[in-house]
Design a protein around this motif. Structure first.
Motif, PDB file in Angstrom:
ATOM      1  N   ALA A 167     -30.772 -37.671 -21.475  1.00 34.51           N
ATOM      2  CA  ALA A 167     -30.695 -37.652 -22.710  1.00 34.51           C
ATOM      3  C   ALA A 167     -31.748 -36.555 -23.451  1.00 34.51           C
ATOM      4  O   ALA A 167     -31.463 -35.805 -24.100  1.00 34.51           O
ATOM      5  CB  ALA A 167     -30.707 -38.780 -23.571  1.00 34.51           C
ATOM      6  N   ARG A 168     -33.032 -36.904 -22.929  1.00 32.13           N
ATOM      7  CA  ARG A 168     -34.266 -35.915 -23.341  1.00 32.13           C
ATOM      8  C   ARG A 168     -34.115 -34.547 -23.023  1.00 32.13           C
ATOM      9  O   ARG A 168     -34.249 -33.602 -23.872  1.00 32.13           O
ATOM     10  CB  ARG A 168     -35.475 -36.543 -22.898  1.00 32.13           C
ATOM     11  N   LEU A 169     -33.560 -34.565 -21.535  1.00 31.59           N
ATOM     12  CA  LEU A 169     -33.395 -32.906 -21.537  1.00 31.59           C
ATOM     13  C   LEU A 169     -32.448 -32.147 -22.123  1.00 31.59           C
ATOM     14  O   LEU A 169     -32.575 -31.082 -22.510  1.00 31.59           O
ATOM     15  CB  LEU A 169     -32.781 -32.968 -19.965  1.00 31.59           C
ATOM     16  N   ARG A 170     -31.304 -32.953 -22.255  1.00 32.12           N
ATOM     17  CA  ARG A 170     -30.276 -32.392 -23.308  1.00 32.12           C
ATOM     18  C   ARG A 170     -30.869 -32.085 -24.838  1.00 32.12           C
ATOM     19  O   ARG A 170     -30.510 -30.830 -25.331  1.00 32.12           O
ATOM     20  CB  ARG A 170     -29.139 -33.346 -23.416  1.00 32.12           C
ATOM     21  N   ASP A 171     -31.621 -33.003 -25.392  1.00 36.31           N
ATOM     22  CA  ASP A 171     -32.082 -32.515 -26.541  1.00 36.31           C
ATOM     23  C   ASP A 171     -33.208 -31.397 -26.446  1.00 36.31           C
ATOM     24  O   ASP A 171     -33.399 -30.467 -27.207  1.00 36.31           O
ATOM     25  CB  ASP A 171     -32.847 -33.802 -26.757  1.00 36.31           C
ATOM     26  N   ALA A 172     -33.891 -31.172 -25.237  1.00 38.65           N
ATOM     27  CA  ALA A 172     -34.877 -30.153 -25.081  1.00 38.65           C
ATOM     28  C   ALA A 172     -34.191 -28.855 -25.084  1.00 38.65           C
ATOM     29  O   ALA A 172     -34.497 -27.809 -25.738  1.00 38.65           O
ATOM     30  CB  ALA A 172     -35.671 -30.308 -23.785  1.00 38.65           C
ATOM     31  N   TYR A 173     -33.118 -28.885 -24.260  1.00 32.07           N
ATOM     32  CA  TYR A 173     -32.059 -27.801 -24.316  1.00 32.07           C
ATOM     33  C   TYR A 173     -31.688 -27.363 -25.726  1.00 32.07           C
ATOM     34  O   TYR A 173     -31.747 -25.927 -26.063  1.00 32.07           O
ATOM     35  CB  TYR A 173     -31.153 -27.960 -23.412  1.00 32.07           C
ATOM     36  N   SER A 174     -31.168 -28.344 -26.430  1.00 33.17           N
ATOM     37  CA  SER A 174     -30.680 -27.875 -27.779  1.00 33.17           C
ATOM     38  C   SER A 174     -31.679 -27.324 -28.514  1.00 33.17           C
ATOM     39  O   SER A 174     -31.741 -26.629 -29.248  1.00 33.17           O
ATOM     40  CB  SER A 174     -30.065 -29.267 -28.175  1.00 33.17           C
ATOM     41  N   ASP A 175     -32.883 -28.085 -28.598  1.00 33.71           N
ATOM     42  CA  ASP A 175     -33.892 -27.688 -29.522  1.00 33.71           C
ATOM     43  C   ASP A 175     -34.554 -26.241 -29.286  1.00 33.71           C
ATOM     44  O   ASP A 175     -34.741 -25.509 -30.178  1.00 33.71           O
ATOM     45  CB  ASP A 175     -35.194 -28.504 -28.821  1.00 33.71           C
ATOM     46  N   HIS A 176     -34.215 -25.607 -27.983  1.00 33.98           N
ATOM     47  CA  HIS A 176     -34.487 -24.489 -27.960  1.00 33.98           C
ATOM     48  C   HIS A 176     -33.688 -23.468 -28.609  1.00 33.98           C
ATOM     49  O   HIS A 176     -34.170 -22.534 -29.177  1.00 33.98           O
ATOM     50  CB  HIS A 176     -34.244 -23.848 -26.237  1.00 33.98           C
ATOM     51  N   PHE A 177     -32.326 -23.828 -28.982  1.00 31.99           N
ATOM     52  CA  PHE A 177     -31.532 -23.050 -29.583  1.00 31.99           C
ATOM     53  C   PHE A 177     -31.767 -23.164 -31.022  1.00 31.99           C
ATOM     54  O   PHE A 177     -31.773 -22.440 -31.996  1.00 31.99           O
ATOM     55  CB  PHE A 177     -30.069 -23.544 -29.397  1.00 31.99           C
ATOM     56  N   LEU A 178     -32.093 -24.336 -31.316  1.00 31.85           N
ATOM     57  CA  LEU A 178     -32.646 -24.870 -32.659  1.00 31.85           C
ATOM     58  C   LEU A 178     -33.729 -23.579 -33.406  1.00 31.85           C
ATOM     59  O   LEU A 178     -33.536 -23.097 -34.263  1.00 31.85           O
ATOM     60  CB  LEU A 178     -32.956 -26.099 -32.981  1.00 31.85           C
ATOM     61  N   THR A 179     -34.744 -23.732 -32.423  1.00 29.17           N
ATOM     62  CA  THR A 179     -36.040 -22.839 -32.584  1.00 29.17           C
ATOM     63  C   THR A 179     -35.660 -21.651 -32.983  1.00 29.17           C
ATOM     64  O   THR A 179     -35.873 -20.804 -33.834  1.00 29.17           O
ATOM     65  CB  THR A 179     -36.754 -22.917 -31.569  1.00 29.17           C
ATOM     66  N   VAL A 180     -34.721 -20.871 -31.829  1.00 32.63           N
ATOM     67  CA  VAL A 180     -34.366 -19.562 -32.138  1.00 32.63           C
ATOM     68  C   VAL A 180     -33.536 -19.186 -33.287  1.00 32.63           C
ATOM     69  O   VAL A 180     -33.710 -18.316 -33.970  1.00 32.63           O
ATOM     70  CB  VAL A 180     -33.474 -19.110 -30.761  1.00 32.63           C
TER      71      VAL A 180
END
Lengths: 260, 260
Positions: A167-180
DNA sequence: ACATGAACATACTGTAGAGTATGTTGTCAA
DNA sequence: TTGACAACATACTCTACAGTATGTTCATGT
């Protein structure tokens, strides 16, 4: 039946093993197995082969409709082999899940830190994402199922540890896109209202191939590239970009230092 | 738990019965059941109540992970009732599937023939689609599962008749969108490369809420409307439209002629 | 007012499939 | 060379359901 074109997954015959572990550096080429039983050091390869079969089955009928016997049959084997490497069906699923995440993580990673305007970085990352999704479709389908299971609190449970980690991995992945996305907006290149809805819509687009893509045996690597490019185009347009220049990606991040 | 806001489905308590059959015109208001057993003429209502429970379960764990006992328990009942109305689990699923299709068909139908530029018709239809998807989320989730099962050739089989019928329905629905897309392009209002990829991307966007939407108990009808509007915005942008005016939809196609 | 059948509930059966226990074959280290 | 153990295959157990058979309650036509 079960045809496979060159650009699709067949990781147990490739040099890329995402599990680490012993045997990860072995077997650059597929050697016709001499014996009925495998060497100890090839356990990594064996697990990957099992995962591929499992991914295909899970993709076809979903987690609970897939039997271990079916997975085994798909790789010309039996239950015994699967349960020798995995303690349970759930563990197998989670391993496929994690491997799929790792694959797509590694696919986009090279483009995250590029010294480019945020929109162009976004383009590159999206392109890499789509290409990986197409190449590893069964695995990414399992990832989708996994996310769904998390969302609904379903899941064989008992392995909450690995689950939370994923779950944390998924969030981290999503966060990269949020940042960009935020950066690109700050630079005035894109536009959206609710960033969550925007991001979800982008994800729906670029994950679309997981659902609707069907490999055709007459399509080349260039065909695939064009297809991915079109997906990215729509995802980018969705964010209010009108500029149409294509994404900038390296031909393929090459891990081997060998000379051509 | 199991809270439900006003705008969500509860069809067994509403006047809309999509199955036709006897009892379709009954029970405008929910009457507290006097007896343990229902009246003969209410079989339509009973089926709809079962379908709602089934849709929720199917949405949560998928078709094969859902047991009939669970569906029955969800509506405070037992297996016997379900199997009295449905011959098999597959038949129940197919009925939910078909009902979901009917719902969304009826949702967009009023806007298909509007005398408007194609883009504006597209806007209206998309908006109606998204609103329906949100209101009937569990049913639309089942529709997705059904489409997937068709795609992979899975499915309990035996009921090939109904199956083929549903496939044709799905295609017909899709064709409506294809037509509008082509018209809008002919009018120079939108732009795409491969129409299939474009349509798939649009569908991914407007079906997104099936996956990521979670009802919040503090959100009003206006909130939902804004959310839907944003989904449509992205779907439209994806097709190269830069104009941002909102979709034109009637408040809600009203079937009752009663005075307020 | 009763008989028939719809609308359920309850109790049972059969089986597919997850997991296990055990047997078999080969590897590899000493 | 051998024995210990990894890598499987085979044969079994055990449970969760799908489906069925039967019992119970009531509505409704006559």
């Amino acid at each position: 039946m079960n045809r496979k074109t060159a650009w699709q997954i067949s990781f147990h015959a490739s040099a890329e093993l995402h599990n680490g572990g012993p045997g990860a550096h072995r077997a650059m080429t597929t050697v016709a197995r001499s014996s009925r039983y495998r060497r100890q050091s090839d356990t990594g390869l064996s697990r990957m082969e099992i995962m591929e079969g499992a991914a295909l089955c899970f993709e076809a009928h979903g987690y609970s409709a897939t039997s271990i016997d079916e997975v085994a049959a798909r790789i010309g084997s039996t239950k015994g082999r699967v349960y020798h490497h995995y303690a349970s069906k759930a563990e197998l699923f989670l391993d496929v899940y994690r491997t799929g995440m790792t694959m797509i993580f590694e696919a986009i990673e090279p483009y995250l830190e590029a010294e480019l305007p945020a929109v162009d970085r976004l383009r590159s990352v999206l392109k890499a994402h789509v290409l990986c999704v197409i190449r590893t479709k069964p695995f990414q389908n399992v990832v989708s199922q996994g996310v769904d299971m998390l969302r609904h609190g379903t899941m064989p449970a008992k392995e909450h540890a690995e689950l939370a980690h994923l779950a944390r991995l998924r969030d981290a992945y999503s966060d990269h896109f949020l940042t960009v996305l935020e950066q690109a907006r700050a630079e005035g290149a894109i536009d959206y209202r609710n960033i969550k809805i925007a991001l979800n819509s982008v994800f729906m687009c670029i994950n679309g191939p997981i659902v609707w893509f069907t490999p055709r045996d007459n399509q080349s690597l260039e065909d695939i590239d064009l297809l991915a490019e079109e997906c990215v185009l729509y995802a980018i347009r969705l964010l209010g970009v009108t500029d149409e220049r294509p994404a900038r990606t390296h031909p393929r991040p090459t891990h081997e230092g060998a000379t051509a």
